[in-house]
Design a protein around this motif. Structure first.
Motif, PDB file in Angstrom:
ATOM      1  N   CYS A   1       0.793  -1.320   0.057  1.00  0.00           N
ATOM      2  CA  CYS A   1      -0.190   0.040   0.016  1.00  0.00           C
ATOM      3  C   CYS A   1       0.874   1.146  -0.149  1.00  0.00           C
ATOM      4  N   ALA A   2       2.191   1.145  -0.344  1.00  0.00           N
ATOM      5  CA  ALA A   2       2.969   2.245  -0.323  1.00  0.00           C
ATOM      6  C   ALA A   2       2.523   3.389  -1.413  1.00  0.00           C
ATOM      7  N   GLY A   3       2.413   4.617  -0.850  1.00  0.00           N
ATOM      8  CA  GLY A   3       1.831   5.555  -1.676  1.00  0.00           C
ATOM      9  C   GLY A   3       0.446   5.936  -1.939  1.00  0.00           C
ATOM     10  N   LYS A   4      -0.362   4.896  -0.979  1.00  0.00           N
ATOM     11  CA  LYS A   4      -1.730   5.158  -0.953  1.00  0.00           C
ATOM     12  C   LYS A   4      -2.293   5.336   0.544  1.00  0.00           C
ATOM     13  N   SER A   5      -3.401   6.088   0.336  1.00  0.00           N
ATOM     14  CA  SER A   5      -3.748   6.549   1.645  1.00  0.00           C
ATOM     15  C   SER A   5      -5.400   6.488   1.633  1.00  0.00           C
ATOM     16  N   ASN A   6      -6.191   6.525   2.724  1.00  0.00           N
ATOM     17  CA  ASN A   6      -7.597   6.530   2.713  1.00  0.00           C
ATOM     18  C   ASN A   6      -8.097   5.393   2.248  1.00  0.00           C
ATOM     19  N   ILE A   7      -7.514   4.269   2.387  1.00  0.00           N
ATOM     20  CA  ILE A   7      -7.719   2.931   2.013  1.00  0.00           C
ATOM     21  C   ILE A   7      -8.784   2.153   2.461  1.00  0.00           C
ATOM     22  N   SER A   8      -9.792   1.371   1.558  1.00  0.00           N
ATOM     23  CA  SER A   8     -10.818   0.523   1.884  1.00  0.00           C
ATOM     24  C   SER A   8     -10.690  -0.780   1.327  1.00  0.00           C
ATOM     25  N   VAL A   9     -11.281  -1.722   1.744  1.00  0.00           N
ATOM     26  CA  VAL A   9     -11.284  -3.144   1.083  1.00  0.00           C
ATOM     27  C   VAL A   9     -13.086  -3.310   0.960  1.00  0.00           C
ATOM     28  N   ALA A  10     -13.128  -3.809  -0.387  1.00  0.00           N
ATOM     29  CA  ALA A  10     -14.513  -4.370  -0.677  1.00  0.00           C
ATOM     30  C   ALA A  10     -14.650  -5.655  -1.238  1.00  0.00           C
ATOM     31  N   PHE A  11     -15.779  -6.449  -0.910  1.00  0.00           N
ATOM     32  CA  PHE A  11     -15.850  -7.625  -1.555  1.00  0.00           C
ATOM     33  C   PHE A  11     -17.465  -8.164  -1.429  1.00  0.00           C
ATOM     34  N   ASN A  12     -17.547  -9.248  -2.055  1.00  0.00           N
ATOM     35  CA  ASN A  12     -18.983  -9.755  -2.202  1.00  0.00           C
ATOM     36  C   ASN A  12     -18.725 -11.149  -1.234  1.00  0.00           C
TER      37      ASN A  12
ATOM     38  N   ASP B   1      -2.061   3.313   5.529  1.00  0.00           N
ATOM     39  CA  ASP B   1      -1.565   4.172   4.585  1.00  0.00           C
ATOM     40  C   ASP B   1      -0.031   4.133   4.512  1.00  0.00           C
ATOM     41  N   ASN B   2       0.300   4.096   3.091  1.00  0.00           N
ATOM     42  CA  ASN B   2       1.703   3.982   2.745  1.00  0.00           C
ATOM     43  C   ASN B   2       2.543   2.788   3.612  1.00  0.00           C
ATOM     44  N   ASN B   3       1.729   2.097   3.775  1.00  0.00           N
ATOM     45  CA  ASN B   3       2.335   0.685   4.459  1.00  0.00           C
ATOM     46  C   ASN B   3       2.466  -0.682   3.263  1.00  0.00           C
ATOM     47  N   ALA B   4       3.811  -0.820   3.077  1.00  0.00           N
ATOM     48  CA  ALA B   4       4.255  -1.942   2.100  1.00  0.00           C
ATOM     49  C   ALA B   4       3.851  -3.445   2.896  1.00  0.00           C
ATOM     50  N   ASN B   5       3.356  -3.596   4.030  1.00  0.00           N
ATOM     51  CA  ASN B   5       3.336  -4.889   4.550  1.00  0.00           C
ATOM     52  C   ASN B   5       1.921  -5.287   4.923  1.00  0.00           C
ATOM     53  N   VAL B   6       0.919  -4.780   4.181  1.00  0.00           N
ATOM     54  CA  VAL B   6      -0.465  -5.201   4.788  1.00  0.00           C
ATOM     55  C   VAL B   6      -0.715  -6.393   4.156  1.00  0.00           C
ATOM     56  N   LYS B   7      -1.846  -6.941   4.988  1.00  0.00           N
ATOM     57  CA  LYS B   7      -2.499  -8.289   4.765  1.00  0.00           C
ATOM     58  C   LYS B   7      -3.807  -8.147   5.218  1.00  0.00           C
TER      59      LYS B   7
ATOM     60  N   SER C   1      -8.928  -0.128  -2.435  1.00  0.00           N
ATOM     61  CA  SER C   1      -8.901   1.128  -3.152  1.00  0.00           C
ATOM     62  C   SER C   1      -8.220   2.140  -2.375  1.00  0.00           C
ATOM     63  N   GLY C   2      -7.562   3.019  -2.783  1.00  0.00           N
ATOM     64  CA  GLY C   2      -7.224   4.412  -1.997  1.00  0.00           C
ATOM     65  C   GLY C   2      -6.846   5.518  -2.837  1.00  0.00           C
ATOM     66  N   THR C   3      -6.376   6.505  -2.368  1.00  0.00           N
ATOM     67  CA  THR C   3      -5.852   7.859  -3.073  1.00  0.00           C
ATOM     68  C   THR C   3      -4.415   7.718  -2.979  1.00  0.00           C
ATOM     69  N   THR C   4      -3.907   8.490  -4.040  1.00  0.00           N
ATOM     70  CA  THR C   4      -2.344   8.611  -4.585  1.00  0.00           C
ATOM     71  C   THR C   4      -1.996   9.954  -3.986  1.00  0.00           C
TER      72      THR C   4
ATOM     73  N   ASN D   1       8.338  10.055  -3.910  1.00  0.00           N
ATOM     74  CA  ASN D   1       7.169   9.590  -4.624  1.00  0.00           C
ATOM     75  C   ASN D   1       7.291  10.056  -5.916  1.00  0.00           C
ATOM     76  N   ALA D   2       6.110   9.807  -6.664  1.00  0.00           N
ATOM     77  CA  ALA D   2       5.996  10.044  -8.013  1.00  0.00           C
ATOM     78  C   ALA D   2       6.081  11.744  -8.112  1.00  0.00           C
ATOM     79  N   THR D   3       5.932  12.449  -7.261  1.00  0.00           N
ATOM     80  CA  THR D   3       5.718  13.934  -7.367  1.00  0.00           C
ATOM     81  C   THR D   3       7.096  14.578  -7.256  1.00  0.00           C
ATOM     82  N   GLY D   4       8.121  13.984  -6.456  1.00  0.00           N
ATOM     83  CA  GLY D   4       9.203  14.666  -5.995  1.00  0.00           C
ATOM     84  C   GLY D   4      10.194  13.815  -4.998  1.00  0.00           C
TER      85      GLY D   4
END
Length: 317
Positions: free
Chosen positions: A131-142, A194-200, A226-229, A300-303
């Motif tokens: 999840c590196a570079g991502k924030s406001n993360i949510s998980v969705a499923f059926n 957020d910005n965590n590369a080790n999520v499960k 899903s998340g914002t960059t 990050n992608a911006t600088g």
């Protein structure tokens, strides 16, 4: 005054809507493996899922299957047998106790053995999710779920790289055509994602051995994160466990950078190791007396941005 409050409310609503609208799916799991029935392991494009025993499990414990024996239907559809869309689901093993006559080969979809000594406590754990570079993360499923209240029950768990924690105990879904009604679920992950590369994430199933329970057990499919960059360059910052030490002392450096960096580059003059690309480089040892500069470059992608601190190693008295 009323007009002012109305404008404030609309502004807040607009900001919330923009945040949700800017969220993008960056991780998807559909359990596609071409398996019709009986598969207890799965390795997909994201990596391998683990079928882990968490607590007490009886001799004929139920288990997690990765197959289309329970078809991964869309939300709003009743549960069905195999239709070439694999799902993750809890089912009975082959020869599993006195109810085995109902499913002698094992894995009849989300239909579990609730008869006689089948205590189960197992978690299906995802591969590591970056999840590196991502924030406001949510998980969705059926999913579909029934069982017997809290005695036979599915829960969703979250791993932050250090420990597992309960995220949500899903509601039982409506019965439908002898199975469950596939239902959509969405929940935000904790800020530690957020910005965590080790999520499960992990789905835990428990059932007791009181000879009672109603199908379906539990099945899940079409999982997305899903998340914002980040839209601005990061600001480098870090802490040191001790910056005045004796020779041959090891200390730790902890990243405190903001604005979601996605890469880290440490330079530790006089240290061992002298460089690292981990977010937190762990233990760094300094042998020689003197002043040593430690620098952290984050990007990050911006600088990019860098910061430095000094570690002083005193001569041994």
């Amino acid at each position: 005054m009323i007009f002012r409050y109305k404008n404030l409310f609309l502004a807040v609503l607009f900001c919330i809507t923009c945040s949700v609208a800017n969220a993008q799916i960056f991780w998807t799991e559909t359990f596609t493996n071409g398996c019709a029935t009986g598969c207890t392991t799965f390795t997909g494009v994201n990596g391998a899922w683990i079928n882990a025993a968490i607590g007490a499990n009886g001799v004929n414990a139920n288990t997690w299957f990765f197959s289309c024996a329970e078809n991964g239907n869309a939300a709003g559809q009743c549960g069905t047998g195999c239709g070439n869309d694999a799902s993750l689901h809890v089912g009975s093993i082959a020869g599993g106790g006195i109810c085995a006559i109902l499913c002698p080969g094992g894995d009849c979809g989300a239909a579990y053995n609730a008869c006689g000594g089948t205590t189960t406590n197992k978690r299906a754990e995802s591969p590591t999710i970056n999840c590196a570079g991502k924030s406001n993360i949510s998980v969705a499923f059926n999913f579909i779920e029934n069982g017997e209240g809290s005695f036979d029950n599915a829960t969703l768990w979250y791993y932050d790289g250090a420990a597992w924690s309960l995220l949500i105990d899903m509601n039982k879904t409506t019965l439908c055509g002898g199975q469950g009604l596939w239902t959509a679920q969405s929940i935000a992950l904790p800020p530690s994602a957020d910005n965590n590369a080790n999520v499960k994430i992990g789905f835990n199933w428990i059932n007791n051995a009181n000879n009672a329970g109603t199908d379906p057990s539990f099945a899940v499919d079409d999982i997305t994160l899903s998340g914002t960059t980040s839209s601005s360059a990061p600001t480098s910052a870090f802490t040191i466990s001790d910056n005045s030490i004796c020779p041959n002392t090891c200390i730790n450096f902890t990243d405190q950078s903001t604005n979601t960096p996605t890469s880290w580059s440490w330079t530790c003059a006089g240290g061992n190791p002298a460089a690292s690309t981990s977010q937190n480089p762990g233990s760094v040892c300094f042998a020689a007396a003197g002043s040593h500069t430690v620098s952290l470059l984050v990007s990050n992608a911006t600088g990019s941005n860098s910061s430095s601190q000094t570690v002083t190693v005193f001569n041994t008295p």
